[in-house]
Design an enzyme around this catalytic site. Structure first.
Site, mmCIF file in Angstrom:
data_model
loop_
_atom_site.group_PDB
_atom_site.id
_atom_site.type_symbol
_atom_site.label_atom_id
_atom_site.label_comp_id
_atom_site.label_asym_id
_atom_site.label_seq_id
_atom_site.Cartn_x
_atom_site.Cartn_y
_atom_site.Cartn_z
ATOM 1 N N HIS A 168 0.837 -1.203 0.000
ATOM 2 C CA HIS A 168 0.000 0.000 0.000
ATOM 3 C C HIS A 168 0.873 1.254 0.000
ATOM 4 O O HIS A 168 0.610 2.208 -0.753
ATOM 5 C CB HIS A 168 -0.922 -0.036 1.219
ATOM 6 C CG HIS A 168 -1.748 1.186 1.416
ATOM 7 N ND1 HIS A 168 -3.065 1.261 1.044
ATOM 8 C CD2 HIS A 168 -1.438 2.401 1.952
ATOM 9 C CE1 HIS A 168 -3.546 2.458 1.328
ATOM 10 N NE2 HIS A 168 -2.576 3.173 1.885
ATOM 11 N N GLU A 169 1.912 1.254 0.829
ATOM 12 C CA GLU A 169 2.791 2.423 0.892
ATOM 13 C C GLU A 169 3.612 2.574 -0.380
ATOM 14 O O GLU A 169 3.881 3.695 -0.823
ATOM 15 C CB GLU A 169 3.711 2.317 2.119
ATOM 16 C CG GLU A 169 2.977 2.250 3.447
ATOM 17 C CD GLU A 169 2.014 3.408 3.647
ATOM 18 O OE1 GLU A 169 2.319 4.525 3.164
ATOM 19 O OE2 GLU A 169 0.954 3.201 4.255
ATOM 20 N N HIS A 172 1.736 4.570 -2.909
ATOM 21 C CA HIS A 172 1.834 6.021 -2.724
ATOM 22 C C HIS A 172 3.111 6.567 -3.356
ATOM 23 O O HIS A 172 3.111 7.658 -3.937
ATOM 24 C CB HIS A 172 1.800 6.358 -1.234
ATOM 25 C CG HIS A 172 0.448 6.218 -0.601
ATOM 26 N ND1 HIS A 172 -0.686 6.774 -1.142
ATOM 27 C CD2 HIS A 172 0.041 5.584 0.533
ATOM 28 C CE1 HIS A 172 -1.727 6.488 -0.369
ATOM 29 N NE2 HIS A 172 -1.314 5.773 0.644
ATOM 30 N N GLU A 267 -6.167 6.787 -1.208
ATOM 31 C CA GLU A 267 -6.120 5.601 -0.352
ATOM 32 C C GLU A 267 -6.783 4.420 -1.048
ATOM 33 O O GLU A 267 -6.273 3.284 -0.994
ATOM 34 C CB GLU A 267 -6.817 5.886 0.993
ATOM 35 C CG GLU A 267 -6.077 6.850 1.895
ATOM 36 C CD GLU A 267 -4.706 6.337 2.279
ATOM 37 O OE1 GLU A 267 -4.575 5.137 2.625
ATOM 38 O OE2 GLU A 267 -3.750 7.131 2.226
#
Length: 606
Positions: A168-169, A172, A267
């Site tokens: 997930h990071e 980003h 997100e």
């Protein structure tokens, strides 16, 4: 989930919100300029018959200059590297050689996910004081980015769940969300300068620098400064300040809501990309559930609210101004059926709980930390026991000039597993194991579901194969202390893989002896024998010519002998076997538990 479609939807919504954000900024500036330009006309200081641009252009220019100047100043402040952000949040950079088992697992997960995402491996920072489950990515570019993870995350999450959070990071980083949020924050700060100017007219300056100036200059007794303060307290300027506060606050409020909406869409995009990188949905859902059940994602650092938009879990409450969507909505976007099933269990669990200062450890009843401590102590005990056992058969520690990847194999169990696969010349995952192959979109990285060895092991195997080494006793003993510092299932998975390789392909004598030595080191220390002689053990005199099965039969017979009988049996071999076939010699010593000191300098040459 259909993660590519979800990503496209999130990108389209983000683009629309960014356009609305820009319109909110422009609308606030235009509205402010229009109101300020109309003031002279309202109070009779001008005539509509004159050119109107004399009334509206100067306020518009001043407001634009104020907004742009403050935005650029804020942008320069925020253009710090990811390391500065991590340190400000209390992060400590992790190194492989100093890490615990959980920390080394985190480093391996980050390296594995970086390959799947097609990005360079970033530095990893651990927030040791935070027992909550959270993570963040910071940095304006992939090469300057860092990953930060809380202590609670590496203790409470399984490897797959931790990998989902890290993926997930990485999303980003890959999609430039950090850079986008930085620019949105900078422009919002510039827009807030309108309201800040109004507060200056209404309340005056009360910041620390101005108060220090007043004390040093004794402003209370200075007639010029007193005159300025009297003018600032007049009714027209007070009303003008109140008008600026109203105009600036309205624009800032709407811009803040739109910025939060952009963050929420990013997100959703990061969740969809995490599924793309890991090819698994369940671990990410379970990680979100653990966050909801834990009740708090709050960080210990006082500056944490400034970086709320960077976090995996939201650290503050809110609706329109929340930078993260509700957890149940994130789960619904990932798997609608799972959201329906989990909704009753997570009802009311998504509201952040704020513990008093100092309460940043694990929640009462959470056994994750004690279990982790016990596991770490167990792994360290295994390492110390293996090192002591190796010293029994190798009195001196040889210097091995190895490549950096081989040196790292002595620090971590997954690295050591990859090194052992390389020593046994295993090329890759076998094609007839029945595993379901899944290939990611980047770098041709293969991941097979249900394989007990992690993808990181196969990734490292590919790197080590670029610097192959021949099997040797020193190299195996270099790897063993790290290899035993992992779960029993991981060790057994490697042994099964090597055993499968031996059953399918013919192997060299050195590989066969290396396999026997590896099993001997991992086997329990044999019990002392009671026999002074055994006929089958005499076959060890011809150990160099015995087939593997007959050799193991002779060794099993020798295990029944007393220690003096074992020493007498091996002494005739110590002068030649230790030099000509060191792997075989070390195998006999380890399997029969005969220390090197029984044979003096002969063994030291092995």
């Amino acid at each position: 989930m259909r993660f590519f479609r979800r990503q496209q939807q999130a990108r389209r919504r983000s683009a629309r919100l960014v356009v609305l954000y820009a319109l909110a900024l422009a609308g606030t500036v235009i509205l402010t300029a229009a109101v300020l330009g109309s003031l002279p006309l309202m109070f009779g200081f001008g005539s509509p018959r004159h050119s109107l641009w004399w009334y509206y252009l100067p306020p518009a220019v001043l407001v634009c200059l104020l907004t742009v100047a403050l935005s650029l100043h804020r942008l320069r402040e925020l253009r710090r590297g990811g390391e500065a952000v991590a340190k400000r949040l209390g992060g400590e950079r992790l190194q492989l050689q100093d890490g615990t088992f959980a920390e080394r697992r985190l480093l391996n997960v980050v390296a594995e996910t970086a390959l799947a995402a097609g990005l360079p491996v970033p530095p990893v920072y651990l927030l040791r004081r935070d027992g909550s489950i959270n993570a963040f990515a910071a940095g304006l570019s992939p090469r300057r980015a860092v990953i930060g993870v809380t202590q609670g995350a590496i203790h409470r999450l399984t490897r797959d769940e931790l990998q989902a959070v890290i993926a997930h990071e990485f999303s980003h980083i890959r999609h430039g969300d950090i850079r986008l949020n930085l620019r949105l924050s900078a422009w919002l700060h510039g827009l807030q300068g309108i309201a800040s100017s109004g507060r200056y007219f209404l309340e005056g300056r009360d910041d620390e620098h101005y108060l220090e100036y007043r004390r040093n200059k004794n402003v209370d007794n200075h007639p010029f400064d007193n005159g300025i303060e009297i003018i600032m307290q007049t009714l027209p300027l007070q009303a003008f300040g109140g008008l600026l506060i109203v105009l600036g606050s309205i624009g800032s409020l709407f811009a803040g809501w739109l910025q939060a909406a952009v963050c929420r869409e990013r997100e959703f995009l990061a969740d969809a990309a995490a599924v793309q990188f890991t090819r698994q949905t369940a671990p990410l859902i379970e990680a979100l559930c653990k966050i909801a059940r834990s009740g708090s994602c709050r960080l210990h650092a006082a500056h944490a609210p400034e970086y709320a938009h960077m976090m995996f879990g939201r650290i503050s409450a809110g609706s329109l101004a929340a930078t993260h969507p509700p957890i149940i909505e994130r789960i619904r976007r990932l798997d609608a059926s799972a959201a329906r099933r989990l909704a009753p269990k997570l009802e009311g669990a998504d509201s952040p709980v704020f513990f008093p200062d100092g309460h940043f450890r694990f929640a009462p009843g959470d056994e994750a930390a004690p279990v982790t401590d016990q596991s770490e102590a167990s792994y360290r005990h295994r390492q110390a026991t293996m090192q002591a056992r190796i010293r029994r058969y190798r009195p001196t520690t040889p210097h091995l000039p190895l490549h950096a990847d081989w040196q790292a194999a002595a620090l971590d169990g997954e690295h050591a597993s990859a090194a052992l696969l390389c020593l046994f010349q295993i090329q890759g995952l076998p094609e007839n194991t029945g595993f379901n192959e899944v290939q990611t979109q980047r770098n041709g990285f293969l991941r097979r579901k249900n394989t007990p060895l992690t993808p990181f092991v196969w990734q490292q195997l590919a790197r080590l194969r670029q610097h192959p080494l021949l099997p040797s006793t020193e190299l195996l003993e270099h790897l063993l202390p790290a290899f035993v510092m992992q779960e029993d299932a991981a060790q057994q998975a490697l042994l099964d893989q090597v055993r499968l390789h031996f059953s399918q392909q013919s192997t060299s004598r050195e590989q066969t002896q290396l396999w026997l030595l590896l099993k001997a080191y991992l086997a329990p220390t044999p019990q002392p024998g009671r026999l002074a002689h055994h006929p089958a053990a005499d076959a060890l005199i011809h150990a160099t010519t015995l087939p593997p099965k007959q050799l193991q039969t002779a060794v099993k017979a020798a295990l029944l002998l007393t220690e003096p009988a074992k020493t007498a049996l091996l002494r005739p071999l110590s002068a030649t076997l230790a030099v000509s076939q060191p792997l075989l010699w070390r195998y006999l010593c380890v399997r029969l538990d005969v220390g090197a000191w029984h044979f003096g300098a002969a063994d030291r040459r092995g």
